[in-house]
Design a protein around this motif. Sequence first.
Motif, PDB file in Angstrom:
ATOM      1  N   ARG A  41       8.075   7.018  -0.001  1.00  0.00           N
ATOM      2  CA  ARG A  41       8.988   7.198  -0.980  1.00  0.00           C
ATOM      3  C   ARG A  41       9.128   5.928  -1.625  1.00  0.00           C
ATOM      4  O   ARG A  41       9.019   5.797  -2.724  1.00  0.00           O
ATOM      5  N   SER A  72       5.018  13.632  -9.189  1.00  0.00           N
ATOM      6  CA  SER A  72       6.384  13.535  -9.571  1.00  0.00           C
ATOM      7  C   SER A  72       7.264  12.535  -8.423  1.00  0.00           C
ATOM      8  O   SER A  72       6.654  12.737  -7.381  1.00  0.00           O
ATOM      9  N   ASP A  74       9.751  13.186  -6.884  1.00  0.00           N
ATOM     10  CA  ASP A  74      10.374  13.817  -5.993  1.00  0.00           C
ATOM     11  C   ASP A  74       9.341  14.851  -5.090  1.00  0.00           C
ATOM     12  O   ASP A  74       9.588  15.352  -4.062  1.00  0.00           O
ATOM     13  N   THR A  76       6.845  15.769  -2.218  1.00  0.00           N
ATOM     14  CA  THR A  76       6.750  15.338  -0.556  1.00  0.00           C
ATOM     15  C   THR A  76       5.732  14.845  -0.087  1.00  0.00           C
ATOM     16  O   THR A  76       4.704  14.833  -0.881  1.00  0.00           O
TER      17      THR A  76
END
Length: 92
Positions: A41, A72, A74, A76
């Motif tokens: 992240r 993007s 977001d 995963t």
Amino acid sequence: MIVRIMGEGQVRLDDGHLTELNKLDDELLAEVEGGDEAGFRRTLAALLDAVHRLGTPLPDDALEPSGLILPSADATLVEVRDLLDGDGLIPG
């Protein structure tokens, strides 16, 4: 080089910045392979921030061939793992 960030648009980026981006890409690859969600992240955000900071956004109505496509913010870990080849997201 034109960089497309999925769901955001395109950014024009000087090829001279690829060395910096490749360092982040190497970190991201190691985190994805190691299943390090927190590191993934953090590094994905840093990679996308670097593209925004170093590049120039193209107008929304511009559609140019992209030399590089990034996930993007977001995305995963599993989605990015599916996008990776042996060298990461950025060739070289």
